[in-house]
Each structure stands twice: as structure tokens, then as C-alpha cells.
Design an enzyme around this catalytic site. Structure first.
Site, PDB file in Angstrom:
ATOM      1  CG  ASP A  14      40.249  42.026  26.264  1.00  0.00           C
ATOM      2  OD1 ASP A  14      39.452  42.089  27.414  1.00  0.00           O
ATOM      3  OD2 ASP A  14      40.145  42.943  25.341  1.00  0.00           O
ATOM      4  CG  ASN A  46      42.576  40.857  41.171  1.00  0.00           C
ATOM      5  OD1 ASN A  46      42.572  41.752  42.042  1.00  0.00           O
ATOM      6  ND2 ASN A  46      43.718  40.728  40.254  1.00  0.00           N
ATOM      7  CE  LYS A  48      36.613  46.894  41.282  1.00  0.00           C
ATOM      8  NZ  LYS A  48      36.922  45.388  40.712  1.00  0.00           N
ATOM      9  CE1 TYR A 105      37.907  50.055  39.437  1.00  0.00           C
ATOM     10  CE2 TYR A 105      37.112  51.324  41.279  1.00  0.00           C
ATOM     11  CZ  TYR A 105      37.974  50.238  40.807  1.00  0.00           C
ATOM     12  OH  TYR A 105      38.821  49.557  41.772  1.00  0.00           O
TER      13      TYR A 105
HETATM   14  N1  LIG Z   1      44.619  49.295  43.548  1.00  0.00           N
HETATM   15  C1  LIG Z   1      43.904  49.849  44.470  1.00  0.00           C
HETATM   16  O1  LIG Z   1      43.755  50.944  45.136  1.00  0.00           O
HETATM   17  C2  LIG Z   1      42.361  49.095  44.122  1.00  0.00           C
HETATM   18  C3  LIG Z   1      41.403  49.514  45.246  1.00  0.00           C
HETATM   19  C4  LIG Z   1      40.166  48.727  45.262  1.00  0.00           C
HETATM   20  C5  LIG Z   1      39.954  47.768  44.277  1.00  0.00           C
HETATM   21  N2  LIG Z   1      40.931  47.225  43.464  1.00  0.00           N
HETATM   22  C6  LIG Z   1      40.573  46.337  42.255  1.00  0.00           C
HETATM   23  O2  LIG Z   1      41.572  45.310  42.259  1.00  0.00           O
HETATM   24  C7  LIG Z   1      41.680  44.727  41.123  1.00  0.00           C
HETATM   25  C8  LIG Z   1      43.153  44.696  40.709  1.00  0.00           C
HETATM   26  O3  LIG Z   1      43.653  45.959  40.748  1.00  0.00           O
HETATM   27  P1  LIG Z   1      45.079  46.545  40.741  1.00  0.00           P
HETATM   28  O4  LIG Z   1      45.340  47.556  41.722  1.00  0.00           O
HETATM   29  O5  LIG Z   1      46.063  45.470  40.962  1.00  0.00           O
HETATM   30  O6  LIG Z   1      45.620  46.754  39.374  1.00  0.00           O
HETATM   31  P2  LIG Z   1      46.773  46.552  38.376  1.00  0.00           P
HETATM   32  O7  LIG Z   1      48.073  46.463  39.047  1.00  0.00           O
HETATM   33  O8  LIG Z   1      46.394  47.382  37.048  1.00  0.00           O
HETATM   34  O9  LIG Z   1      46.350  44.979  37.912  1.00  0.00           O
HETATM   35  C9  LIG Z   1      45.113  44.951  36.954  1.00  0.00           C
HETATM   36  C10 LIG Z   1      45.213  43.442  36.626  1.00  0.00           C
HETATM   37  O10 LIG Z   1      44.036  43.233  35.424  1.00  0.00           O
HETATM   38  C11 LIG Z   1      44.323  42.913  34.459  1.00  0.00           C
HETATM   39  N3  LIG Z   1      43.386  43.511  33.524  1.00  0.00           N
HETATM   40  C12 LIG Z   1      42.856  44.555  33.189  1.00  0.00           C
HETATM   41  N4  LIG Z   1      41.982  44.546  32.145  1.00  0.00           N
HETATM   42  C13 LIG Z   1      42.159  43.330  31.674  1.00  0.00           C
HETATM   43  C14 LIG Z   1      41.234  42.646  30.558  1.00  0.00           C
HETATM   44  N5  LIG Z   1      40.452  43.444  29.781  1.00  0.00           N
HETATM   45  N6  LIG Z   1      41.208  41.431  30.678  1.00  0.00           N
HETATM   46  C15 LIG Z   1      42.197  40.376  31.345  1.00  0.00           C
HETATM   47  N7  LIG Z   1      42.914  41.133  32.276  1.00  0.00           N
HETATM   48  C16 LIG Z   1      42.837  42.505  32.547  1.00  0.00           C
HETATM   49  C17 LIG Z   1      45.689  43.613  34.233  1.00  0.00           C
HETATM   50  O11 LIG Z   1      46.573  42.984  32.805  1.00  0.00           O
HETATM   51  P3  LIG Z   1      46.645  43.536  31.648  1.00  0.00           P
HETATM   52  O12 LIG Z   1      46.497  44.867  31.633  1.00  0.00           O
HETATM   53  O13 LIG Z   1      47.649  42.739  31.116  1.00  0.00           O
HETATM   54  O14 LIG Z   1      45.269  42.791  30.736  1.00  0.00           O
HETATM   55  C18 LIG Z   1      46.422  43.310  35.480  1.00  0.00           C
HETATM   56  O15 LIG Z   1      46.831  41.972  35.610  1.00  0.00           O
HETATM   57  C19 LIG Z   1      40.953  45.431  40.270  1.00  0.00           C
HETATM   58  O16 LIG Z   1      39.684  44.752  40.186  1.00  0.00           O
HETATM   59  C20 LIG Z   1      40.746  46.745  41.028  1.00  0.00           C
HETATM   60  O17 LIG Z   1      39.719  47.330  40.539  1.00  0.00           O
HETATM   61  C21 LIG Z   1      42.167  48.107  43.311  1.00  0.00           C
END
Ligand SMILES: NC(=O)c1ccc[n+]([C@@H]2O[C@H](COP(=O)([O-])OP(=O)(O)OC[C@H]3O[C@@H](n4cnc5c(N)ncnc54)[C@H](OP(=O)(O)O)[C@@H]3O)[C@@H](O)[C@H]2O)c1
Length: 260
Positions: free
Chosen positions: A62, A89, A159, A155
Site C-alpha cells: 500500500d 503509476n 496530479k 486528484y
Molecule cells: N484511466 C484513466 O482514464 C486515467 C486518466 C489519466 C490518468 N490516469 C492515471 O493512470 C494511473 C493508472 O490508473 P488506471 O486507470 O489504470 O486505474 P486502475 O485500473 O484502477 O489501476 C490502478 C492501479 O493502482 C493500484 N493502486 C491503487 N491504490 C494503491 C495503493 N494505495 N497502493 C498501491 N497500489 C495502488 C491498483 O491496485 P490495488 O487496488 O490492488 O492497490 C491498480 O493496480 C493512475 O495514476 C491514474 O490516476 C488514468
């Protein structure tokens, strides 16, 4: 192969964008260290990568906890001997509420997983990179750092903070062989975070999830979502020798929304 003999620590790599980056980096020859909180997802991604001939290791953590950040860095070094590439990430969106209703404890958690963990992991990885005279850090920020969307103050602040951290770390590392950049993805609608956010926004706006998504995508020049693989390919560019003159930058991979 663009990342032959490189070791990459990729946070949030159990699913979504982090998983796509881990797959692509492994395909390009990197040994990949995966981390997130959910062991089942990490084990599944590690199996996919090793089945494909890659070299994965993983540890649950975490990353809102300082000790967990230290554990992840120490375990990566224990398994692979070094860290050449750090991809910050991991993250979650947090409450979808206006500033005056945002719970302070939730605000702190969102800042901790995105900004504080990126700072801590960079702090832990940099001395080795400086000693070697080489290394790359990539911070996954967001379009939310540059645009103005309601109901996600922590958020957006986290960011935007990551972009400041990117520039300062780039300034400090530039003449020590270390490059630091950021990616600002737009909507990557295939991921869990994006789907959950879309559902909450649709409910709050009193429209269907399809209508909410169509309205949002219509505001992008390309009029479509980005894929996790498209973000991974930009990540590969920024973490490889393809971008040796680039540091301190934030690259928008958003289908055309932000223009700075
Ligand atoms: N999807 C979008 O539209 C988008 C757009 C812009 C930026 N982003 C950014 O891209 C990144 C990845 O997002 P995603 O869309 O791929 O989301 P996702 O599928 O929900 O993946 C998020 C990952 O982060 C891990 N995580 C979350 N909280 C955590 C914690 N406290 N400690 C360790 N690991 C943690 C999650 O695993 P666990 O829950 O198992 O810990 C998961 O592996 C994020 O930083 C997000 O802000 C996403």
C-alpha cells in the site's frame, strides 16, 4: 528491443495502465517489478509476462505507507540488483464530491498514493541512479492536472503536484544522467478507475453511463477514448533511448484536449 537489460519498477501494475506498461516493457526486454495492493492481480500479470518469456517479480504494497515504498524499492533491488526505470503509476480517484464536502482523510489518501508515493519512491531510487549516472523516472499524471473538472479536487491537485515534482526532479537530475518526465493521459475508459468514475458521474448528472461518456469524449479532438496500450507506448518512448534529449516534460496523450 528498446529496454534490453533494463530493470523497471512499475507501480499500480496489477491492472489497467500499469499492467499495459509492464507488458510492453517486458516485451521490450526489461525485467519488470510489479506492485499494488491486490496480490491476485499481481500474480496474474506476472504469470502472463513469464508465460510470454519475460522476467517479472512482484510484491504487494500500500504505497500510501512510507514503509511500503521502502519495501518495494528494497525488494526490487534484492530481486534484480538495480532500478533503471521507475514508473509512478499507482492511484485511485477518490471521492467525487465538491471541495466543501471533501473529507480531509480522503484528500490525504489521494495525495499520498499519487504525489507522496511518487516523491518517496523517487527519493529512494535516485541515489543509485546518480551513482550510476543513469536512470529514468516517469510520473503518470493526468489531463486533470491541466483541465478544470468539478468534483475531484484531491486528484487534480495530486496530479498537478506530480508535474511540479517532475520538473524539480528533472532539474536536479539532468546533469547526473537522470531524466524525469510525465504523461498526462485523457480518458482511458477500459480501466477500473475510469469505469467507476464514469458510473458515479453519470449518476450525479442524472444521465446514462453511455450518455455521460459520449458527452465527455465529444470534447476531445479525436472524439474517442485512449487505450492503456496507447499510454504504454508513450511510456516506452519516454523511458527508452528514443527520448534522450527529453526531461522535465509533461506529454499529453489525450486525443487532443490540453494544449500546453
Ligand atoms: N484511466 C484513466 O482514464 C486515467 C486518466 C489519466 C490518468 N490516469 C492515471 O493512470 C494511473 C493508472 O490508473 P488506471 O486507470 O489504470 O486505474 P486502475 O485500473 O484502477 O489501476 C490502478 C492501479 O493502482 C493500484 N493502486 C491503487 N491504490 C494503491 C495503493 N494505495 N497502493 C498501491 N497500489 C495502488 C491498483 O491496485 P490495488 O487496488 O490492488 O492497490 C491498480 O493496480 C493512475 O495514476 C491514474 O490516476 C488514468
Amino acid at each position: 528491443m528498446l529496454l534490453k537489460n533494463q530493470v523497471a519498477l512499475i507501480t499500480g501494475s496489477g491492472r489497467g495502465i500499469g499492467r499495459a506498461i509492464a507488458h510492453l516493457f517486458a516485451k521490450e526486454g526489461a525485467a519488470v517489478f510489479l506492485t499494488a495492493r491486490t496480490e491476485k492481480e499481481l500474480a496474474a500479470v506476472a504469470k502472463e509476462i513469464s508465460d510470454g518469456g519475460g522476467r517479472p517479480e512482484y510484491a504487494t504494497a500500500d504505497l500510501t505507507q512510507e514503509a511500503a515504498c521502502a519495501h518495494v524499492v528494497a525488494t526490487t533491488r534484492e530481486k534484480f540488483g538495480r532500478i533503471d526505470i521507475l514508473v509512478n503509476n499507482a492511484g485511485h480517484y477518490g471521492p467525487v464530491v465538491p471541495v466543501e464536502e471533501y473529507p480531509l482523510a480522503e484528500f490525504d489518501k489521494v495525495i499520498a498514493v499519487h504525489l507522496r508515493a511518487a516523491f518517496l519512491l523517487s527519493k529512494l531510487a535516485l541515489p543509485e541512479m546518480y551513482e550510476r549516472g543513469s536512470g529514468v523516472i516517469l510520473n503518470i499524471s493526468s489531463l486533470s492536472a491541466k483541465a478544470a473538472y468539478a468534483w475531484g479536487s484531491a486528484y487534480a491537485a495530486a496530479k498537478a503536484g506530480m508535474l511540479g515534482l517532475t520538473r524539480v526532479t528533472a532539474a536536479e537530475g539532468a546533469r547526473k544522467g537522470v531524466r524525469v518526465n510525465a504523461i498526462c493521459p485523457g480518458p482511458v475508459t477500459e480501466t477500473q478507475m475510469s469505469k467507476e468514475l464514469g458510473a458515479v458521474l453519470a449518476k450525479k448528472m442524472g444521465v446514462s453511463a453511455e450518455e455521460q461518456l459520449a458527452g465527455f469524449l465529444n470534447g476531445l479532438l479525436q472524439g474517442r477514448a485512449q487505450t492503456a496500450d496507447e499510454i504504454a507506448r508513450a511510456a516506452l518512448f519516454l523511458c527508452s533511448e528514443q527520448s534522450t534529449a527529453m526531461t522535465g516534460q509533461s506529454i499529453n496523450v489525450d486525443g487532443g484536449v490540453a494544449f500546453y
